[in-house]
Every structure is written in structure tokens, then in C-alpha cells.
Motif scaffolding. Structure first.
Motif, mmCIF file in Angstrom:
data_model
loop_
_atom_site.group_PDB
_atom_site.id
_atom_site.type_symbol
_atom_site.label_atom_id
_atom_site.label_comp_id
_atom_site.label_asym_id
_atom_site.label_seq_id
_atom_site.Cartn_x
_atom_site.Cartn_y
_atom_site.Cartn_z
ATOM 1 N N ALA A 167 0.832 -1.208 0.000
ATOM 2 C CA ALA A 167 0.000 0.000 0.000
ATOM 3 C C ALA A 167 0.863 1.253 0.000
ATOM 4 N N GLN A 168 1.985 1.219 0.700
ATOM 5 C CA GLN A 168 2.864 2.388 0.722
ATOM 6 C C GLN A 168 3.564 2.586 -0.623
ATOM 7 N N VAL A 169 3.888 1.490 -1.304
ATOM 8 C CA VAL A 169 4.455 1.613 -2.653
ATOM 9 C C VAL A 169 3.417 2.232 -3.591
ATOM 10 N N ALA A 170 2.171 1.746 -3.487
ATOM 11 C CA ALA A 170 1.096 2.302 -4.313
ATOM 12 C C ALA A 170 0.871 3.774 -3.998
ATOM 13 N N LEU A 171 0.889 4.119 -2.700
ATOM 14 C CA LEU A 171 0.704 5.513 -2.297
ATOM 15 C C LEU A 171 1.840 6.385 -2.819
ATOM 16 N N CYS A 172 3.050 5.856 -2.798
ATOM 17 C CA CYS A 172 4.204 6.606 -3.281
ATOM 18 C C CYS A 172 4.029 6.983 -4.747
#
Length: 224
Positions: A167-172
Motif C-alpha cells: 500500500a505504501q508503494v502504491a501511495l508513493c
């Protein structure tokens, strides 16, 4: 009142709303991150529990939560509406010809990236906010709800850790496009400071998401 409906339904109006709410949510990310960094203190969660208690029971913060919910709601709705409109427009040669040469893949995948973040957000709120608000959470030695204990328990689950990091990769990637795009949509473009906005957006996206992703990784490998 027709101008209001036109603003909410036109492409330009939707983009403006997306930009304003997106920048507002960026400010929330910073506040949330600063609070969550208390997790790295070697005090068995004392500082984090105090922070969580303050955020959960302060009436001003609880009121701001509703503004935050509205911000998320408008951002998600307008984003999905824009994605649907863009998908319908791809039938025309003007929009579809060599689109991959004119934009980065993540700028064309904002709806997908946002959906991944939304799914994570629902799971995250269920695990933490739901437990703190609707269950009897044990208290620490200072009388604060032991939110730190919930964090330790959640980050022992490898699937949740994986979901958190993905999710943090997607948010990035979502932020890499959205941050700069928001300023451009709002007309804050200039050859002198646009490069600085790009650098700021890149740094913000990488640093914020990397620090969030570091939390579950740290707890899974060093605190389990």
C-alpha cells in the motif's frame, strides 16, 4: 446553485476538487507520520500510547476527523468519476494514440493505485480505529489505552505487513503524480518554481511512504 453542480460534474471542476482535497490529505499524512514515529522510541509504547490517547479523545481532533472523512470522500468519489470519464474517452484516437509515450505508467494508473490504498485504509481502520473505539482495549501503566500493543500484534502478521508495504508503494506512486499535478491544476505553474515543486513532490512521496513502510518491517523483524 447550478454553478455548484457544474463544478462537481465538469472535468476541470473535478480536477480542482481532487487537487485541493489531495493537498489537504498530504497534510494529514505528515501529521499522522509524525505521531506514528513515536513507535520507534524504545519506551515500550509509552509515548505512542499518550499520542494515541490524545488523538482519540481530544474533542477538537474528533471534530477535525469529520473534515478528514469528507476530504477522503470527495477525493475518492471525484477520482473514480474522472477515471470513468477518461476510460470512456479512450475510444477516441486523440486520447488513445501513443498515450504511453506521453505519460508515465503511474499517471495512467491513478485509479488503480488509489484503490489499493483505499483497500488498505479500510483494513487499517478496522484493525486499529475499530479496536480502539469499539472494543475494551487494555491500558498501560499510565492509564492510556495500549494502542502500542495493537500495533505489535498486527505487525506480527506477515500478510498484514506485506499489505502495508504494498500500500505504501502504491501511495508513493500515487503521490509522485498527484502532488505535482495538484499544483499544476491549481494554476501554480512557473518556470522558476515548478522544478522546485517537482523536487519537493518527489522527496515528499519517497520519504513519507518509506517511513510508513519502515514501521511494519521494523516491528516484524525486530519486535516480534
Amino acid at each position: 446553485m447550478s454553478w455548484i453542480s457544474n463544478t462537481f460534474s465538469s472535468s476541470i471542476g473535478r480536477k480542482i476538487i481532487m487537487s485541493v482535497t489531495g493537498l489537504f490529505l498530504c497534510s494529514f499524512l505528515v501529521v499522522h507520520l509524525v505521531g506514528n514515529l513515536q513507535l520507534f522510541k524504545d519506551d515500550n509504547g509509552v509515548a505512542f500510547n499518550a499520542y494515541s490517547e490524545f488523538m482519540g479523545h481530544n474533542p477538537v481532533i474528533r471534530t477535525i476527523e469529520w473534515v478528514l472523512v469528507l476530504g477522503f470522500g470527495f477525493h475518492i468519489y471525484q477520482g473514480l468519476a474522472l477515471a470513468a470519464k477518461n476510460r470512456a474517452a479512450r475510444g477516441s484516437s486523440y486520447v488513445s494514440d501513443h498515450i504511453e509515450q506521453n505519460s508515465k505508467w503511474y499517471s495512467r494508473s491513478m485509479a488503480l493505485l488509489g484503490s489499493i490504498v483505499l483497500f488498505f485504509l479500510v483494513v487499517h481502520l478496522y484493525n486499529f480505529l475499530g479496536s480502539l473505539r469499539f472494543t475494551d482495549v487494555p491500558r498501560d501503566a499510565n492509564g492510556n489505552e495500549d494502542a502500542y500493543g495493537l500495533v505489535v500484534k498486527a505487525f506480527r502478521n506477515p500478510l498484514y505487513v506485506l499489505l502495508y508495504v504494498v500500500a505504501q508503494v502504491a501511495l508513493c506512486y500515487h503521490l509522485l503524480h498527484g502532488f505535482q499535478s495538484a499544483f499544476q491544476t491549481l494554476g501554480l505553474n512557473h518556470r522558476k518554481y515548478t522544478p522546485a515543486i517537482k523536487v519537493l513532490g518527489f522527496g515528499f512521496s519517497i520519504i513519507v511512504c518509506a517511513l510508513f513502510a519502515a514501521m511494519p518491517v521494523y516491528f516484524y523483524f525486530f519486535k516480534s
